[in-house]
Design a protein around this motif. Structure first.
Motif, PDB file in Angstrom:
ATOM      1  N   ARG A  36       0.827  -1.209   0.000  1.00 51.57           N
ATOM      2  CA  ARG A  36       0.000   0.000   0.000  1.00 51.57           C
ATOM      3  C   ARG A  36       0.858   1.255   0.000  1.00 51.57           C
ATOM      4  N   HIS A  39       2.009   2.178  -3.382  1.00 52.37           N
ATOM      5  CA  HIS A  39       0.909   2.715  -4.194  1.00 52.37           C
ATOM      6  C   HIS A  39       0.363   4.025  -3.606  1.00 52.37           C
ATOM      7  N   ASP A  40       1.181   4.643  -2.746  1.00 52.27           N
ATOM      8  CA  ASP A  40       0.863   5.947  -2.154  1.00 52.27           C
ATOM      9  C   ASP A  40      -0.442   5.950  -1.362  1.00 52.27           C
ATOM     10  N   ASP A  41      -0.793   4.802  -0.814  1.00 54.62           N
ATOM     11  CA  ASP A  41      -1.989   4.709   0.029  1.00 54.62           C
ATOM     12  C   ASP A  41      -1.531   4.770   1.480  1.00 54.62           C
ATOM     13  N   LEU A  42      -1.250   5.990   1.941  1.00 51.22           N
ATOM     14  CA  LEU A  42      -0.657   6.154   3.266  1.00 51.22           C
ATOM     15  C   LEU A  42      -1.621   5.823   4.392  1.00 51.22           C
ATOM     16  N   PHE A  43      -2.919   6.016   4.139  1.00 52.89           N
ATOM     17  CA  PHE A  43      -3.889   5.709   5.185  1.00 52.89           C
ATOM     18  C   PHE A  43      -3.875   4.215   5.518  1.00 52.89           C
ATOM     19  N   LEU A  44      -4.031   3.361   4.498  1.00 50.57           N
ATOM     20  CA  LEU A  44      -4.035   1.914   4.755  1.00 50.57           C
ATOM     21  C   LEU A  44      -2.656   1.427   5.184  1.00 50.57           C
ATOM     22  N   PHE A  45      -1.606   2.098   4.690  1.00 53.06           N
ATOM     23  CA  PHE A  45      -0.268   1.769   5.174  1.00 53.06           C
ATOM     24  C   PHE A  45      -0.192   1.980   6.678  1.00 53.06           C
ATOM     25  N   ALA A  86      -9.877  -2.150   5.767  1.00 54.68           N
ATOM     26  CA  ALA A  86      -9.352  -2.401   4.417  1.00 54.68           C
ATOM     27  C   ALA A  86     -10.466  -2.803   3.456  1.00 54.68           C
ATOM     28  N   PHE A  89     -12.246   0.200   1.997  1.00 53.26           N
ATOM     29  CA  PHE A  89     -11.541   0.974   0.982  1.00 53.26           C
ATOM     30  C   PHE A  89     -11.122   0.151  -0.228  1.00 53.26           C
ATOM     31  N   LEU A  90     -10.930  -1.155  -0.047  1.00 54.06           N
ATOM     32  CA  LEU A  90     -10.387  -1.977  -1.129  1.00 54.06           C
ATOM     33  C   LEU A  90     -11.348  -3.036  -1.647  1.00 54.06           C
ATOM     34  N   SER A  94      -9.504  -7.072  -0.124  1.00 53.68           N
ATOM     35  CA  SER A  94      -9.294  -7.375   1.290  1.00 53.68           C
ATOM     36  C   SER A  94     -10.232  -8.458   1.801  1.00 53.68           C
TER      37      SER A  94
END
Length: 331
Positions: A36, A39-45, A86, A89-90, A94
């Motif tokens: 994540r 893929h610049d998905d800092l929230f889920l990271f 997750a 959002f995904l 997920s």
């Protein structure tokens, strides 16, 4: 009669298996978090990174032999919260992680609670995934998910039944139905610990069938075996539900009685002696009696001393003419 046996301890997740579960969860969340992040998905990271913390703490406790089932349950619930987020959002990306987590519920919760909690968890994940997925896709995932819960529950039920049978065979004397000596030390040490920590009284009642060798020699070993079986039944019918009856030796039985001081134990021993005397045992035309030694647990007692005092009291009962109840001698 209800016995506290090794069955309770067997419900614990084996340590090596628990460590493997933790490592698998750590690896999965770490890889998924890095994915994540790339893929610049800092929230889920951030969500997956935070999920690594309780898993890591639980793993450390497990390695240090300090892990408890409650730690594992809390850790699993926190992991499930991360998966629910997750799913929102995904979507289906997920939802696929719902399946392995469902099975973990059945390892660390009993069957009833595992079925309920995993169903609520699965339903929450499916509803969350509706945020970006179609109802048709969620419906298909839902059918597969609840099939997974049903199959996991069936397997858990079968395994629990098989485990109970194996533990019964391992801890119970086949002839008499009393507990064997496999878990005697653990059980007695538990009573000693409870007396020292909370002042809970406990007593041992050591019972010996009078002239059992004569019965064997006169009427044969088959009659002797039948006598042992019936004798055990008579004793167990008289004992309180929280007591445990062990086959201590050939014709000796040991009753471990919780919340039972000396006076209460002596009264119980007299009832046992009377019940035996009033029973007509199959194939034995003579009256059967028993001698009984009673030893209440004292703060200064070790396990060996407690057992020794019950044996000394039994010897005194036999020496005084048999068919008697004697208690440990005061020091």
């Amino acid at each position: 009669m209800k016995y506290v046996t090794a069955l309770q301890d067997s419900q614990r997740l084996p340590r090596n298996a628990s460590i493997a579960f933790h490592l698998a969860a750590l690896l999965t969340f770490f890889v998924y978090g890095i994915y994540r992040f790339t893929h610049d998905d800092l929230f889920l990271f951030g969500v997956f990174s935070l999920a690594l913390l309780p898993i890591s703490i639980s793993l450390i406790l497990e390695i240090q032999h300090r892990g408890t089932m409650l730690h594992k349950q809390i850790t699993l619930m926190l992991v499930c919260i991360a998966i629910v987020i997750a799913c929102y959002f995904l979507g289906y990306k997920s939802l696929i992680y719902v399946f392995p987590t469902i099975f973990i519920f059945f390892f660390i919760f009993d069957l009833k609670y595992a079925s309920i909690i995993s169903s609520i968890y699965a339903l929450t994940c499916l509803i969350s995934a509706l945020n970006i997925e179609t109802f048709a896709l969620i419906w298909r995932f839902g059918v597969a998910t609840f099939d997974c819960i049903i199959f996991a529950a069936i397997f858990a039920y079968i395994i629990a039944k098989q485990k109970a049978v194996l533990i019964h065979l391992a801890t119970t004397d086949e002839l008499t139905g009393a507990l064997n000596r496999k878990n005697l030390t653990t059980s007695l040490n538990r009573s000693i610990g409870e007396l020292r920590q909370s002042g809970t009284d406990a007593s041992l009642i050591l019972i010996d069938i009078d002239h059992f060798k004569m019965v064997n020699d006169t009427y044969g070993h088959l009659v002797g075996d039948k006598l042992l079986s019936q004798f055990s039944d008579v004793i167990m019918q008289q004992l309180p539900v929280e007591a445990k009856l062990f086959r201590f030796g050939g014709e000796e039985f040991l009753a471990q009685c919780e919340n039972c001081g000396l006076q209460k134990a002596l009264e119980l021993a007299q009832r046992l002696k009377q019940a035996v005397s009033q029973t007509q045992f199959d194939g034995v035309p003579v009256n059967i009696s028993c001698s009984i030694g009673v030893a209440e647990l004292r703060l200064s007692d070790s396990l060996e001393e407690w057992l020794k005092q019950s044996d000394i009291a039994l010897y005194a009962a036999k020496k005084s003419g048999r068919n008697k109840v004697m208690s440990r001698l005061d020091k």
